[in-house]
Design an enzyme around this catalytic site. Structure first.
Site, PDB file in Angstrom:
ATOM      1  N   HIS A   1      -1.544   0.731  -9.757  1.00 58.18           N
ATOM      2  CA  HIS A   1      -2.227  -0.380  -8.947  1.00 58.18           C
ATOM      3  C   HIS A   1      -2.762  -1.430  -9.658  1.00 58.18           C
ATOM      4  O   HIS A   1      -3.885  -1.852  -9.512  1.00 58.18           O
ATOM      5  CB  HIS A   1      -3.322   0.186  -8.028  1.00 58.18           C
ATOM      6  CG  HIS A   1      -3.712  -0.520  -6.678  1.00 58.18           C
ATOM      7  ND1 HIS A   1      -3.933   0.016  -5.649  1.00 58.18           N
ATOM      8  CD2 HIS A   1      -3.684  -1.797  -6.292  1.00 58.18           C
ATOM      9  CE1 HIS A   1      -3.989  -0.814  -4.455  1.00 58.18           C
ATOM     10  NE2 HIS A   1      -3.741  -1.766  -5.063  1.00 58.18           N
TER      11      HIS A   1
ATOM     12  N   ARG B   1       0.812  -1.204  -0.093  1.00 56.85           N
ATOM     13  CA  ARG B   1      -0.032   0.076   0.096  1.00 56.85           C
ATOM     14  C   ARG B   1       0.727   1.199   0.118  1.00 56.85           C
ATOM     15  O   ARG B   1       1.990   1.134   0.492  1.00 56.85           O
ATOM     16  CB  ARG B   1      -1.166   0.012   1.377  1.00 56.85           C
ATOM     17  CG  ARG B   1      -2.076  -0.739   1.085  1.00 56.85           C
ATOM     18  CD  ARG B   1      -2.954  -0.790   0.027  1.00 56.85           C
ATOM     19  NE  ARG B   1      -4.295  -1.558  -0.009  1.00 56.85           N
ATOM     20  CZ  ARG B   1      -4.171  -2.697  -0.668  1.00 56.85           C
ATOM     21  NH1 ARG B   1      -3.154  -2.943  -1.366  1.00 56.85           N
ATOM     22  NH2 ARG B   1      -5.362  -3.597  -0.679  1.00 56.85           N
TER      23      ARG B   1
ATOM     24  N   GLU C   1      -3.012   8.435  -4.044  1.00 62.36           N
ATOM     25  CA  GLU C   1      -3.411   7.601  -5.000  1.00 62.36           C
ATOM     26  C   GLU C   1      -4.855   7.710  -5.327  1.00 62.36           C
ATOM     27  O   GLU C   1      -5.682   7.767  -4.505  1.00 62.36           O
ATOM     28  CB  GLU C   1      -3.294   6.165  -4.881  1.00 62.36           C
ATOM     29  CG  GLU C   1      -3.380   5.024  -5.668  1.00 62.36           C
ATOM     30  CD  GLU C   1      -3.116   3.306  -5.407  1.00 62.36           C
ATOM     31  OE1 GLU C   1      -3.920   2.695  -5.575  1.00 62.36           O
ATOM     32  OE2 GLU C   1      -2.362   3.108  -4.692  1.00 62.36           O
TER      33      GLU C   1
END
Length: 323
Positions: A286, A238, A267
């Site tokens: 991602h 993450r 993000e």
């Protein structure tokens, strides 16, 4: 709705990775031919069907939907992470929760190997010179004999370690309970001198851990200073596991050789962010979790749990998170 109309499995409407949720429902039907699997395709259908459904699966379960779920016993989360779920409410009601741990092992494992090999053989430099039609040699590295540290030894970290075996590397694993050991040559904890020593010996640092209070900001300015300047960071965990400002400083100061980032903080990464400008940074949106086999692997886990649920084994489900 009569008991005869209550589905054995209710699938909620949100999909993932741009793949139609119908494929997930079909995969469950293939594995559970003697069960009824209903896909709620609209918000109204979700609210109606979940009132009586006992076994529900989906990416998310919002509080307002949970409030009308009168008979739910199991929620099979279609993501590996469950931090986005109303876990307190689910736990208070005694609802069993499972996750999709293990679904991403092969594809994210391959993504990590690809990122490591890109920086080892410096394919990004070769691609840049090809675009310029420039035949000029450049220096490369060799993965054999390197040290790869994998932070997080869950399904993804284990998959990465397995795929590294043919390359002749030394591996260090980082986990909360190092005394449990693991698939790596060496295992250390998240804190103390052993972790710092691992960072100092690392050529490739792979982050594959969940985001927790302990891992938030784990790779900070001090960590970057501790690393060798030839270290490459690969983050498939993450974004907030890495202090972004410290990462930018480390790249500008040549404290590390480069970074492969599938996740960032913030993000999505804003267009104006400096991380876009570094030639030694690989950014993917991602995307490491994308695989055409996602729903098939997920359906394998969920179908097995439906069978266990039918047998009354609600406290012995695969990938059980709650209770």
């Amino acid at each position: 709705m009569s008991d005869a109309d209550v589905p054995d499995v209710l699938v909620l409407r949100k999909g993932t990775h741009g793949t139609p949720i119908e494929q997930y429902a079909d995969a469950l039907r293939d594995r559970l031919p003697d069960h009824s699997v209903e896909l709620a395709r609209t918000p109204a259908e979700e609210r109606e069907a979940i009132r009586t459904a006992r076994f529900t699966t989906g990416m998310t379960l919002e509080d307002d939907l949970l409030d009308v779920a009168e008979n739910i016993d199991v929620f099979a989360c279609a993501y590996a992470g469950t931090g986005h779920l109303p876990l307190d409410s689910l736990e208070k009601r005694g609802i069993a929760v499972t996750n999709a741990s293990g679904v991403h092992g092969p594809n994210i494992g391959e993504h990590v190997i690809g990122a490591i090999l890109q920086f080892t053989r410096r394919f990004h430099v070769g691609a840049r010179r090809q675009r310029r039609r420039e035949w000029r040699h450049y220096k490369a590295y060799e993965l054999h004999g390197s040290t790869v540290t994998i932070v997080g030894l869950g399904a993804i970290g284990t998959a990465v370690c397995k795929r590294l075996e043919p390359f002749g590397v030394e591996t260090i694993g980082v986990r909360y309970t190092p005394e449990k050991g693991g698939p790596t040559d060496e295992v250390v904890g998240f804190e103390g001198d052993a972790f710092d020593d691992a960072l100092a010996r690392t050529d490739y640092l792979v982050l594959a851990c969940p985001l927790t209070e302990m891992t938030r900001g784990l790779i900070d300015a001090d960590a970057f200073v501790t690393m060798d300047p030839e270290t490459v960071l690969v983050n498939v965990a993450r974004g907030p596991v890495v202090d972004t400002d410290a990462l930018v400083d480390a790249l500008r100061s040549s404290w590390i050789r480069g970074a492969s980032l599938d996740v960032t903080d913030p993000e999505p990464l804003p267009e104006s962010h400096p991380l876009w400008t570094f030639e030694n940074v690989q950014i993917t949106p991602h995307n490491a979790g994308h695989t055409p086999k996602y729903y098939d692997r997920l359906a394998d886990i969920v179908a097995e749990n439906v069978r266990r649920f039918d047998d009354g084994d609600v406290d012995d489900l695969e990938n059980q998170v709650l209770p």
